[in-house]
Motif scaffolding. Sequence first.
Motif, PDB file in Angstrom:
ATOM      1  N   ALA A 100       0.844  -1.190   0.000  1.00  0.00           N
ATOM      2  CA  ALA A 100       0.000   0.000   0.000  1.00  0.00           C
ATOM      3  C   ALA A 100       0.882   1.244   0.000  1.00  0.00           C
ATOM      4  O   ALA A 100       1.962   1.257   0.582  1.00  0.00           O
ATOM      5  CB  ALA A 100      -0.910  -0.003   1.216  1.00  0.00           C
ATOM      6  N   GLU A 101       0.405   2.292  -0.681  1.00  0.00           N
ATOM      7  CA  GLU A 101       1.137   3.554  -0.739  1.00  0.00           C
ATOM      8  C   GLU A 101       0.190   4.689  -0.393  1.00  0.00           C
ATOM      9  O   GLU A 101      -0.946   4.721  -0.867  1.00  0.00           O
ATOM     10  CB  GLU A 101       1.660   3.836  -2.152  1.00  0.00           C
ATOM     11  N   VAL A 102       0.663   5.633   0.399  1.00  0.00           N
ATOM     12  CA  VAL A 102      -0.125   6.817   0.726  1.00  0.00           C
ATOM     13  C   VAL A 102       0.764   8.032   0.534  1.00  0.00           C
ATOM     14  O   VAL A 102       1.888   8.059   1.038  1.00  0.00           O
ATOM     15  CB  VAL A 102      -0.630   6.780   2.186  1.00  0.00           C
ATOM     16  N   GLY A 103       0.274   9.022  -0.237  1.00  0.00           N
ATOM     17  CA  GLY A 103       1.034  10.263  -0.449  1.00  0.00           C
ATOM     18  C   GLY A 103       0.125  11.458  -0.235  1.00  0.00           C
ATOM     19  O   GLY A 103      -1.024  11.442  -0.630  1.00  0.00           O
ATOM     20  N   VAL A 104       0.672  12.478   0.394  1.00  0.00           N
ATOM     21  CA  VAL A 104      -0.160  13.611   0.817  1.00  0.00           C
ATOM     22  C   VAL A 104       0.105  14.845  -0.034  1.00  0.00           C
ATOM     23  O   VAL A 104       1.253  15.164  -0.341  1.00  0.00           O
ATOM     24  CB  VAL A 104       0.106  13.939   2.305  1.00  0.00           C
ATOM     25  N   VAL A 105      -0.980  15.533  -0.423  1.00  0.00           N
ATOM     26  CA  VAL A 105      -0.883  16.776  -1.179  1.00  0.00           C
ATOM     27  C   VAL A 105      -1.113  17.973  -0.271  1.00  0.00           C
ATOM     28  O   VAL A 105      -0.459  18.998  -0.375  1.00  0.00           O
ATOM     29  CB  VAL A 105      -1.912  16.789  -2.334  1.00  0.00           C
ATOM     30  N   ARG A 106      -2.062  17.824   0.665  1.00  0.00           N
ATOM     31  CA  ARG A 106      -2.400  18.956   1.523  1.00  0.00           C
ATOM     32  C   ARG A 106      -2.796  18.418   2.884  1.00  0.00           C
ATOM     33  O   ARG A 106      -3.440  17.370   2.961  1.00  0.00           O
ATOM     34  CB  ARG A 106      -3.581  19.711   0.907  1.00  0.00           C
ATOM     35  N   GLY A 107      -2.409  19.087   3.954  1.00  0.00           N
ATOM     36  CA  GLY A 107      -2.829  18.697   5.295  1.00  0.00           C
ATOM     37  C   GLY A 107      -1.944  17.602   5.858  1.00  0.00           C
ATOM     38  O   GLY A 107      -0.752  17.573   5.621  1.00  0.00           O
ATOM     39  N   ARG A 108      -2.553  16.664   6.550  1.00  0.00           N
ATOM     40  CA  ARG A 108      -1.773  15.676   7.290  1.00  0.00           C
ATOM     41  C   ARG A 108      -2.597  14.403   7.419  1.00  0.00           C
ATOM     42  O   ARG A 108      -3.802  14.472   7.639  1.00  0.00           O
ATOM     43  CB  ARG A 108      -1.504  16.244   8.696  1.00  0.00           C
ATOM     44  N   VAL A 109      -1.984  13.254   7.284  1.00  0.00           N
ATOM     45  CA  VAL A 109      -2.666  11.993   7.576  1.00  0.00           C
ATOM     46  C   VAL A 109      -1.750  11.121   8.421  1.00  0.00           C
ATOM     47  O   VAL A 109      -0.526  11.267   8.379  1.00  0.00           O
ATOM     48  CB  VAL A 109      -3.072  11.193   6.302  1.00  0.00           C
ATOM     49  N   ALA A 110      -2.371  10.262   9.199  1.00  0.00           N
ATOM     50  CA  ALA A 110      -1.617   9.281   9.966  1.00  0.00           C
ATOM     51  C   ALA A 110      -1.875   7.920   9.334  1.00  0.00           C
ATOM     52  O   ALA A 110      -3.008   7.566   9.062  1.00  0.00           O
ATOM     53  CB  ALA A 110      -2.060   9.283  11.421  1.00  0.00           C
ATOM     54  N   VAL A 111      -0.820   7.163   9.098  1.00  0.00           N
ATOM     55  CA  VAL A 111      -0.943   5.820   8.527  1.00  0.00           C
ATOM     56  C   VAL A 111      -0.467   4.832   9.589  1.00  0.00           C
ATOM     57  O   VAL A 111       0.603   5.028  10.175  1.00  0.00           O
ATOM     58  CB  VAL A 111      -0.083   5.680   7.258  1.00  0.00           C
TER      59      VAL A 111
END
Lengths: 191, 310
Positions: free
Chosen positions: B190-201
């Motif tokens: 799985a891949e997660v990439g952020v453009v704006r703001g913040r996420v927790a994985v």
Amino acid sequence: MHALSVDDFRQWSLDLQASDDRGFAALYTATSPALHRYIHSITRDAEATNDVLQELYVKLWNVRTTIDPDRSLKALLFQMARNFALNHERAKRRRASDPLDDHAEPADSALPADALLDTNQVEDRLRAWIDELPPRRREAFCLSRFEGLSHDEIAKAMDLAPKTVNNHIVLALQTLRTRLAEFDPSFRLDA
Amino acid sequence: MLDRLPLDLRDALADLPAPEQDALARVWVLAEAAAPAPPPFAPPPVEDLLARIRPSTLPLAHDHAPARRARLRVRTWARMGALLAVAALAAVAVTTWTARPSAPSTAATEVAAPGQKRTFRLADGSTVVLAGGSTMQASMGDTRRVVLTGEAFFDVAHDATRPFVIQARDVTVQVLGTAFNVRAVSGRPAEVGVVRGRVAVSRGTDRVELTPGEQTVAEAARPLRVVPTAHEPGAWRTGAFYAENATLADIAAEVERRYGTAVTVEPSLEDRRWTLALPSAPSDTVVLDALAGPMGLTVTRTAEGVRLAK
């Protein structure tokens, strides 16, 4: 924080014990501005202040089941804020002594002395004189005067004897009175 | 003047001469307007904080076990209902999820067939762009939950009281208010990439927080790592095609998802790796040509699809 009652804090302690995150959100909304000011008065750094503030509340949530509703949650919050902010400052100083990290801002950004000369406002003068108090005295005085903490709560937050808190606050008032008297003779003791 | 002092300060001053008590009381009253300048910025919003504490309360909240069971039953039922509804209305391109106040949650399954790209607006105001060959289940209850297979780009509406959580392969993405890309295609980490703001994985007890320009690739048996994004996450929405040191088999699978073209690769070539950076790839031909030329492959088109060989 002046407007918040002992009952408010008691209820929030019970909410925390019950893992009620809505109560926790209400606690954050009500108390974070004052703790934000307090942390900022120690770190004097925007990013560090927000980091420390969040760490503090996350920690509070993590220890929520151990919170005793019969003890002052307000004092606990300020105590945690102080310890977390000072830990952060210590870590920053350690990093600053590392030659790889070349910019260590001084924690205290004092105003140039003549920046205040062009105003006659008593409040501005007072603000500057409060800022010039010894750090712990200033801290105790500000918690009492502006955040509405009792002397016992300040003693717990700052890990001082209640008697020492009394002394700090009385000495702070005496210093300010002396400065005011120099500035405006009507503030002399016998006036 | 003394009556304007807090009780404990009055006690502290009690031993001083009366005129001095009065003078200090005047100082106290004057100082009211002399609070230090507040910090020139506000505390972080409460939803940031809630997002940081909620992961620990979501799946393992023993103290809420009865309520949770009830909610799960409702959700399962609601999802079955939604599946029936989707089957009955298969011709309707866009399904809207309307959260009725009386219903604890609504759930729906959405599919973008290979070659399709679908944009949805969820009941909470969030926007999802679902890539081809992807499936998504959303349930908009107290917690907004999405289970994703494939790839999607999320632009999540702020709602302090309802966390937004995405399950993607073996990772859980906790949204802290934001725009970001999640890739959860079978056979790939799985891949997660952020453009704006913040996420927790998170994956199990492992957890990373991503800010713009950062991504994580959840490789098996390795801790989650945060690395810079090579390309803007979700650039596929505007027709870009990127592959970083990917096997030919993976690229073929991606072409099939994106363009709906079945691609078969000669088995001896499947593990060959290649990097492609095509800011604009409106058709499978652009991708296949960019592959075939430099790699010295032949592209054969048949009725069933495309075959890549030496």
